[in-house]
Design an enzyme around this catalytic site. Structure first.
Site, short mmCIF file in Angstrom:
data_model
loop_
_atom_site.label_atom_id
_atom_site.label_comp_id
_atom_site.label_asym_id
_atom_site.label_seq_id
_atom_site.Cartn_x
_atom_site.Cartn_y
_atom_site.Cartn_z
N HIS A 31 33.17 33.90 38.51
CA HIS A 31 34.21 34.01 38.04
C HIS A 31 35.60 34.38 38.50
O HIS A 31 35.31 35.96 38.16
CB HIS A 31 34.70 32.85 37.21
CG HIS A 31 34.68 33.94 36.63
ND1 HIS A 31 33.49 34.63 35.54
CD2 HIS A 31 35.37 33.96 35.62
CE1 HIS A 31 34.34 34.81 34.50
NE2 HIS A 31 35.63 34.94 34.38
N HIS A 78 40.17 39.37 40.75
CA HIS A 78 38.99 40.06 41.01
C HIS A 78 37.50 39.82 40.16
O HIS A 78 38.06 39.12 40.03
CB HIS A 78 39.27 41.26 40.66
CG HIS A 78 38.97 41.81 39.31
ND1 HIS A 78 40.23 41.68 38.90
CD2 HIS A 78 37.63 42.01 38.65
CE1 HIS A 78 40.04 41.94 37.53
NE2 HIS A 78 38.37 42.05 37.30
#
Length: 185
Positions: A41, A121
């Protein structure tokens, strides 16, 4: 409870991230953990440990956020510190991603400090040991990320439970776009 706000990935993005993990694993230069596919995620904001009262306030604030669907793109593969490699990540680009992160930051500013160094990220690996740092970094640079664009149509509030098997995430709340945008790629 330990909570964070995140963006989940569609299956085609998870497949690309898993391909990257396999490429890194094939190098045979690190020992450590790869992020479980179910846990991949993008954390928009980590909130940490919160009380039930704080959780209710967070949910109320998040329900007030308005956003449209937006596109994000997989970008590059890298590490935070080349001298002490502990995280291997894939980053993302997309102006709207940073705009929604700012909206979330602003809405929660009376409860949590603002993010001043947000980096979009996802962690793909957590090396505990790197056999040859320079060789690993050179080989890592050779792994090409397919710059997939994908649509974000919800943001999730998650609880993170740390277990012996690793982190387990439960969805506490999802927020959806106030208007479904028509995006032409």
């Amino acid at each position: 409870m330990r909570v964070f706000i995140s963006i989940e990935f569609p299956e085609e993005v998870k497949k690309e991230l898993l391909r990257i993990q396999k490429e890194i694993d094939k190098l045979g230069l690190i020992k450590g953990k790869f992020t479980d596919p179910d846990n991949l995620h993008l954390t928009v904001k980590f909130l940490g440990n919160v009380s039930e009262t704080e959780l209710r306030a967070i949910k109320e604030k998040l329900q007030e956020i308005e956003f449209n669907e937006f596109q994000v793109s997989l970008n590059d593969l890298g590490v935070f510190s080349e001298s002490f490699i502990r995280i291997v990540w894939v980053d993302f680009s997309g102006n709207e991603l940073f705009e929604i992160q700012n909206k979330i930051d602003d809405s929660l500013s009376n409860l949590f400090p603002k993010e001043y160094r947000f980096m979009a990220h996802t962690t793909v690996a957590r090396p505990k040991y790197v056999e040859d740092r320079n060789v690993f970094l050179d080989e890592l640079r050779k792994i090409k990320v397919i710059k997939k664009k994908f649509l974000i149509s919800k943001i999730s509030l998650k609880e993170s439970k740390l277990t012996k098997e690793g982190a387990k995430y439960d969805t506490l709340m999802e927020i959806f776009p106030s208007k479904i945008a028509e995006l032409v790629a």
